[in-house]
Write a protein that holds these residues in place. Structure first.
Motif, PDB file in Angstrom:
ATOM      1  N   SER A  53       0.824  -1.213   0.000  1.00 36.02           N
ATOM      2  CA  SER A  53       0.000   0.000   0.000  1.00 36.02           C
ATOM      3  C   SER A  53       0.856   1.260   0.000  1.00 36.02           C
ATOM      4  O   SER A  53       0.504   2.262  -0.641  1.00 36.02           O
ATOM      5  N   LEU A  54       2.011   1.227   0.673  1.00 35.91           N
ATOM      6  CA  LEU A  54       2.894   2.392   0.667  1.00 35.91           C
ATOM      7  C   LEU A  54       3.536   2.576  -0.700  1.00 35.91           C
ATOM      8  O   LEU A  54       3.686   3.708  -1.179  1.00 35.91           O
ATOM      9  N   ARG A  55       3.906   1.487  -1.340  1.00 38.48           N
ATOM     10  CA  ARG A  55       4.469   1.602  -2.679  1.00 38.48           C
ATOM     11  C   ARG A  55       3.409   2.097  -3.666  1.00 38.48           C
ATOM     12  O   ARG A  55       3.715   2.831  -4.613  1.00 38.48           O
ATOM     13  N   GLY A  56       2.151   1.726  -3.427  1.00 39.03           N
ATOM     14  CA  GLY A  56       1.082   2.240  -4.265  1.00 39.03           C
ATOM     15  C   GLY A  56       0.907   3.742  -4.107  1.00 39.03           C
ATOM     16  O   GLY A  56       0.667   4.464  -5.086  1.00 39.03           O
ATOM     17  N   LYS A  57       1.028   4.235  -2.860  1.00 45.15           N
ATOM     18  CA  LYS A  57       0.939   5.682  -2.634  1.00 45.15           C
ATOM     19  C   LYS A  57       2.097   6.412  -3.311  1.00 45.15           C
ATOM     20  O   LYS A  57       1.912   7.512  -3.849  1.00 45.15           O
ATOM     21  N   GLN A  58       3.280   5.811  -3.288  1.00 44.42           N
ATOM     22  CA  GLN A  58       4.423   6.426  -3.974  1.00 44.42           C
ATOM     23  C   GLN A  58       4.186   6.488  -5.485  1.00 44.42           C
ATOM     24  O   GLN A  58       4.540   7.477  -6.141  1.00 44.42           O
ATOM     25  N   ALA A  59       3.564   5.449  -6.026  1.00 39.10           N
ATOM     26  CA  ALA A  59       3.234   5.469  -7.454  1.00 39.10           C
ATOM     27  C   ALA A  59       2.227   6.570  -7.765  1.00 39.10           C
ATOM     28  O   ALA A  59       2.299   7.212  -8.825  1.00 39.10           O
TER      29      ALA A  59
END
Length: 479
Positions: A53-59
């Motif tokens: 989910s954090l990597r999705g927010k970074q994307a």
């Protein structure tokens, strides 16, 4: 220990529900098999880089930044080049028509000898440059909206990161508590086995009744069950922790029990500043983005002034001058129609205004204002929840500190009671039931001591979460 843990496990559940709003794969991700020892700072670092989910927010941040670049390019002058070669008849009637989206294509040329299906080749080349020079604030409003979209995505990531770090810290403390429980229950099993050995020797020598040996055997079995239960809980907690860092692995070893060596230095003035809380920043940026959209709607109904320039060339197989009989010579060959024969240019300014947009944007503005109002109410609700959670955190911290002051007294008393009961039993002044009761009391006091120490750290984490500053908790680790 388990019942006490269940009573305390809701400590961070409250702040998690309050903080979490209505949550790109990286080639360098760490494999779970590469992790054997896991400290809290390392767990937070892995969660930041590996949790989906954090990597999705970074994307999402990168996508918003790309949208800004796309918008900047869209605001530059638009240039287009076209070249075409067509084979068509040249029949035409005088009068107007509407293309209706290109379904009716124009045909140039007027025949004076009636209609004919004889076709000729034509060619055309054009270049058009169009720039919306004056937008009456639309350009700046679009840039502001795009910039706030990036800030909103960044705030959303930071809020999710903060909330997830709180989850990881709490899961780490619970996993440590379960690990400590395994050590305490193992020590309790060792006491029970030692007592079993002594009682077995006494009963075999006829110094003690056989029931004492049976009771000692039951206590050893019960202690083994407690060890197994604590090991099961420890594995579950470690698995939950490693899941939160994005690398599930129940075999990971927690390499620090320093949380049980000392209490944290508690702050003297607990409080919260909701205005800077990461979760409130998410809602504030959503409101700002809504207001930017409102501004864009207001200026979208204003006129636009564009600078237009064009160069054109045309070629045709149809003659330019009429023949003596009034007709135009038609050469159907490609070589006659392909070369350019006439050239034109256009330079000027165009102004476009659709007054009807004033009525259209009126209702769109009304809808956007309601969306902003809804976002403001969500902000107020979140601020209210954080304020209540902050007050609860202060109370929890005070109670945890008070329990921490009493737990050592309980543990010392339980140790003395066990030593005295063991001495009385060996002297024949007490029975096996009294000894097992004091042994259970000592085990419970040891568990309570570990639990209250852990809960002081969790209460400090709870307070740091409601204050929106996790550094207040993390800085305690280096002291």
């Amino acid at each position: 220990m388990l019942s006490g843990g269940k009573r305390k496990i809701q400590l961070l559940t409250t702040i998690a529900s309050l903080l979490v709003g209505p949550s790109l794969a990286q080639s360098g991700a760490v494999s779970s098999t590469q992790i054997t020892q896991l400290a809290l700072p390392k767990a937070l670092e892995l969660a930041r880089s590996s949790y989906p989910s954090l990597r999705g927010k970074q994307a999402s941040i990168r996508a918003a930044e790309a949208d800004v670049q796309s918008l900047n390019m869209a605001l530059l002058p638009q240039a287009g080049v076209q070249a075409q070669t067509l084979n068509a008849t040249s029949n035409q009637v005088r009068g107007a028509y509407v293309s209706n989206g290109g379904l009716l294509l124009p045909v140039s040329g007027v025949r004076t000898d009636g209609f004919s299906n004889q076709a000729a080749w034509t060619s055309g080349v054009s270049m058009v440059v169009d720039w919306e020079a004056v937008t009456f604030g639309r350009r700046q409003a679009r840039r502001s909206q795009a910039r706030l979209a990036v800030e909103q995505a960044q705030a959303d990531y930071e809020g999710e990161l903060f909330t997830h770090q709180v989850r990881v810290c709490d899961a780490y403390l619970l996993a440590l508590n379960a690990k400590k429980s395994v050590a305490l229950q193992t020590a309790n099993l060792g006491r029970a086995q030692e007592l079993q050995r002594i009682i077995r020797a006494s009963t075999e020598g006829g110094l003690r009744p056989g029931i004492d040996s049976s009771v000692a055997n039951a206590e050893v079995a019960r202690a083994r069950l407690q060890v197994l239960e604590s090991q099961q809980l420890a594995q579950q907690q470690v698995l939950r922790l490693t899941e939160l860092i994005g690398l599930p692995n129940p075999s990971v070893q927690l390499d620090s029990m320093a949380f049980y060596d000392r209490f944290p230095q508690l702050p003297l003035a607990p409080g919260s500043n909701p205005a800077i809380h990461p979760q409130l920043r998410v809602f504030q940026k959503t409101i700002d983005l809504g207001r930017a959209s409102e501004t864009l709607l207001k200026v979208s109904a204003l006129p636009s002034i564009s600078v237009l320039g064009s160069l054109q060339g045309r070629g045709s197989g149809i003659g330019e001058q009429a023949q003596p009989d009034g007709t135009f010579h038609i050469d159907p060959s490609l070589g006659a129609g392909l070369p350019l024969r006439s050239y034109n240019y256009i330079v000027g300014v165009t102004a476009i205004w659709r007054p009807t947009d004033l009525w259209r944007t009126k209702y769109a503005l009304s809808a956007q204002r309601e969306r902003i109002s809804a976002s403001q109410q969500a902000y107020d609700q979140q601020a209210l929840g954080i304020q209540a959670a902050s007050q609860n955190a202060v109370l929890q911290l005070e109670l945890a500190q008070a329990r921490a002051e009493q737990a050592p007294l309980q543990l010392n008393a339980a140790k003395q009671a066990y030593i005295q009961s063991q001495a009385r039993y060996e002297s024949g002044l007490d029975n096996i039931q009294a000894l097992t009761q004091t042994s259970a009391l000592l085990n419970r006091a040891e568990v309570d001591q570990a639990l209250v120490t852990n809960n002081v750290w969790r209460a400090l984490l709870f307070r740091a979460a409601t204050a929106g500053d996790l550094e207040a908790f993390l800085q305690q680790l280096s002291r």
